[in-house]
Scaffold this active site. Structure first.
Site, PDB file in Angstrom:
ATOM      1  N   ASN A   1       5.527   6.132   0.928  1.00  0.00           N
ATOM      2  CA  ASN A   1       3.690   7.104   0.438  1.00  0.00           C
ATOM      3  C   ASN A   1       3.573   7.908   1.545  1.00  0.00           C
ATOM      4  OD1 ASN A   1       1.651   5.690   1.604  1.00  0.00           O
ATOM      5  ND2 ASN A   1       2.376   4.123  -0.492  1.00  0.00           N
TER       6      ASN A   1
ATOM      7  N   VAL B   1      10.367  -0.058  -4.421  1.00  0.00           N
ATOM      8  CA  VAL B   1      10.803  -0.744  -2.524  1.00  0.00           C
ATOM      9  C   VAL B   1      10.380  -0.681  -1.865  1.00  0.00           C
ATOM     10  CG1 VAL B   1      11.730   2.019  -2.268  1.00  0.00           C
ATOM     11  CG2 VAL B   1      13.391   0.104  -1.655  1.00  0.00           C
ATOM     12  N   ASP B   2       9.512  -0.217  -1.238  1.00  0.00           N
ATOM     13  CA  ASP B   2       8.845  -0.116  -0.192  1.00  0.00           C
ATOM     14  C   ASP B   2       8.373  -1.115  -0.142  1.00  0.00           C
ATOM     15  OD1 ASP B   2       6.985   1.095   2.082  1.00  0.00           O
ATOM     16  OD2 ASP B   2       5.412   1.677   0.093  1.00  0.00           O
TER      17      ASP B   2
ATOM     18  N   SER C   1      11.970   8.216  -5.219  1.00  0.00           N
ATOM     19  CA  SER C   1      10.685   9.330  -6.726  1.00  0.00           C
ATOM     20  C   SER C   1      11.402   8.109  -8.318  1.00  0.00           C
ATOM     21  CB  SER C   1      10.770  10.713  -6.409  1.00  0.00           C
ATOM     22  OG  SER C   1       9.827  10.875  -5.896  1.00  0.00           O
ATOM     23  N   THR C   2      12.137   7.610  -8.522  1.00  0.00           N
ATOM     24  CA  THR C   2      12.370   7.897 -10.138  1.00  0.00           C
ATOM     25  C   THR C   2      11.465   6.520 -10.407  1.00  0.00           C
ATOM     26  OG1 THR C   2      13.884   6.155  -8.741  1.00  0.00           O
ATOM     27  CG2 THR C   2      14.662   8.980  -9.688  1.00  0.00           C
ATOM     28  N   GLY C   3      10.828   5.005  -9.849  1.00  0.00           N
ATOM     29  CA  GLY C   3      10.031   4.276 -10.236  1.00  0.00           C
ATOM     30  C   GLY C   3       8.283   4.813 -10.485  1.00  0.00           C
TER      31      GLY C   3
ATOM     32  N   TYR D   1       6.984   7.042  -8.948  1.00  0.00           N
ATOM     33  CA  TYR D   1       6.538   8.939  -9.234  1.00  0.00           C
ATOM     34  C   TYR D   1       7.465   9.501 -10.460  1.00  0.00           C
ATOM     35  CZ  TYR D   1       4.280   8.076  -3.782  1.00  0.00           C
ATOM     36  OH  TYR D   1       3.550   8.097  -2.741  1.00  0.00           O
TER      37      TYR D   1
ATOM     38  N   ASP E   1      19.808  -5.111  -4.059  1.00  0.00           N
ATOM     39  CA  ASP E   1      18.747  -5.111  -3.371  1.00  0.00           C
ATOM     40  C   ASP E   1      19.232  -4.752  -2.370  1.00  0.00           C
ATOM     41  OD1 ASP E   1      16.593  -5.421  -1.510  1.00  0.00           O
ATOM     42  OD2 ASP E   1      15.903  -7.384  -2.723  1.00  0.00           O
TER      43      ASP E   1
HETATM   44  N1  AR6 Z   1      16.304  -2.212  -3.806  1.00  0.00           N
HETATM   45  C1  AR6 Z   1      16.658  -1.063  -4.274  1.00  0.00           C
HETATM   46  N2  AR6 Z   1      15.418  -0.680  -4.872  1.00  0.00           N
HETATM   47  C2  AR6 Z   1      14.403  -0.298  -5.565  1.00  0.00           C
HETATM   48  C3  AR6 Z   1      14.374  -2.111  -4.672  1.00  0.00           C
HETATM   49  C4  AR6 Z   1      14.953  -2.827  -3.658  1.00  0.00           C
HETATM   50  N3  AR6 Z   1      13.847  -3.635  -3.512  1.00  0.00           N
HETATM   51  N4  AR6 Z   1      12.609  -2.021  -5.910  1.00  0.00           N
HETATM   52  C5  AR6 Z   1      12.885  -0.907  -6.461  1.00  0.00           C
HETATM   53  N5  AR6 Z   1      14.114  -0.003  -6.686  1.00  0.00           N
HETATM   54  P1  AR6 Z   1       9.664   3.261  -6.462  1.00  0.00           P
HETATM   55  P2  AR6 Z   1       8.882   6.287  -6.178  1.00  0.00           P
HETATM   56  C6  AR6 Z   1      13.952   1.459  -7.036  1.00  0.00           C
HETATM   57  O1  AR6 Z   1       8.869   3.003  -7.542  1.00  0.00           O
HETATM   58  O2  AR6 Z   1       9.259   6.295  -6.754  1.00  0.00           O
HETATM   59  C7  AR6 Z   1       5.796   2.877  -3.997  1.00  0.00           C
HETATM   60  O3  AR6 Z   1       4.489   1.749  -4.058  1.00  0.00           O
HETATM   61  C8  AR6 Z   1      13.210   1.463  -8.570  1.00  0.00           C
HETATM   62  O4  AR6 Z   1      14.623   1.254  -8.659  1.00  0.00           O
HETATM   63  O5  AR6 Z   1       9.772   2.591  -5.273  1.00  0.00           O
HETATM   64  O6  AR6 Z   1       9.640   7.296  -4.465  1.00  0.00           O
HETATM   65  C9  AR6 Z   1       5.301   3.825  -3.058  1.00  0.00           C
HETATM   66  O7  AR6 Z   1       4.488   3.026  -1.770  1.00  0.00           O
HETATM   67  C10 AR6 Z   1      13.071   2.784  -8.110  1.00  0.00           C
HETATM   68  O8  AR6 Z   1      14.544   3.663  -9.062  1.00  0.00           O
HETATM   69  O9  AR6 Z   1       9.288   4.299  -5.380  1.00  0.00           O
HETATM   70  C11 AR6 Z   1       4.573   4.919  -3.102  1.00  0.00           C
HETATM   71  O10 AR6 Z   1       3.592   4.565  -3.192  1.00  0.00           O
HETATM   72  C12 AR6 Z   1      14.111   3.229  -7.199  1.00  0.00           C
HETATM   73  O11 AR6 Z   1      13.931   2.021  -6.073  1.00  0.00           O
HETATM   74  C13 AR6 Z   1       5.367   4.756  -4.560  1.00  0.00           C
HETATM   75  O12 AR6 Z   1       5.971   3.666  -5.086  1.00  0.00           O
HETATM   76  C14 AR6 Z   1      11.760   3.999  -6.478  1.00  0.00           C
HETATM   77  O13 AR6 Z   1      10.794   2.997  -6.743  1.00  0.00           O
HETATM   78  C15 AR6 Z   1       6.846   5.457  -4.244  1.00  0.00           C
HETATM   79  O14 AR6 Z   1       7.791   6.010  -6.079  1.00  0.00           O
END
Ligand code: AR6
Length: 164
Positions: free
Chosen positions: A18, A27-28, A115-117, A119, A4
């Site tokens: 975003n 993660v946000d 972007s790998t979650g 997005y 984390d």
């Molecule tokens: N620590 C590290 N990595 C994490 C954590 C954490 N606590 N939680 C999730 N991840 P995402 P995006 C990883 O969806 O795809 C939000 O709602 C996760 O496994 O967080 O860039 C924003 O507000 C994945 O590999 O971000 C935007 O609207 C990575 O973080 C949107 O999501 C990114 O996943 C951005 O989407």
């Protein structure tokens, strides 16, 4: 490393935000929860000043209650199939974040897998882009001294293990 990102005592952790800097899931959400309300206020101030954060760019705030001193909020692209410049925009998100870290002469910066979650960016391609962008930047700049990729999900952890 895996885990984390909110627990890391880096000079800055990078947030996959975003464009509206409104907080969200993934993660946000985790970063905003751990940092406390000061982070949302700092994001609101940036919104007021410059209207948000375009895809591929980055902004800096304090870390609030986080162990990290600062948060670099960057916005990766939503994956639409690859025909909308997504790879270059993801590369820019990494480079813009690193440029802020360099400007502030930070020692240690940690990135999530932008972007790998939500997005939907393909994880393998994203890992290649992230590693290339960071390598390119570190070869040409004196700061940051160290960059950590924090992998939260198993698929990303395996991809980064195989590459680094
Ligand atoms: N620590 C590290 N990595 C994490 C954590 C954490 N606590 N939680 C999730 N991840 P995402 P995006 C990883 O969806 O795809 C939000 O709602 C996760 O496994 O967080 O860039 C924003 O507000 C994945 O590999 O971000 C935007 O609207 C990575 O973080 C949107 O999501 C990114 O996943 C951005 O989407």
């Amino acid at each position: 490393m895996t885990g984390d990102i909110t627990g890391l005592a880096a000079d800055a952790i990078v947030n996959a935000a975003n464009s509206a800097l409104m907080g969200g899931g993934g993660v946000d959400g985790a970063i905003h929860r751990a940092a406390g309300p000061a982070l949302a206020l700092a994001c609101a101030e940036i919104r007021r000043r410059q209207g948000g954060c375009p895809v591929g760019s980055a902004v800096l705030t304090d870390g609030g209650n986080l162990p990290a001193k600062a948060v670099i909020h960057t916005v990766g692209p939503v994956w639409h199939g690859g025909g909308r410049n997504e790879p270059e925009l993801l590369r820019q998100a990494y480079l813009s974040s690193l440029a802020l870290a360099c400007d502030k002469r930070m020692q240690l910066v940690a990135f999530p897998n932008i972007s790998t979650g939500v997005y939907g960016f393909p994880k393998e391609l994203a890992a290649d882009i992230a590693i290339a962008a960071v390598g390119e930047f570190l070869a040409r700049h004196s700061w940051p001294k160290r960059v950590i990729f924090v992998c939260f999900d198993r698929e990303n952890a395996l991809l980064y293990q195989a590459r680094l």
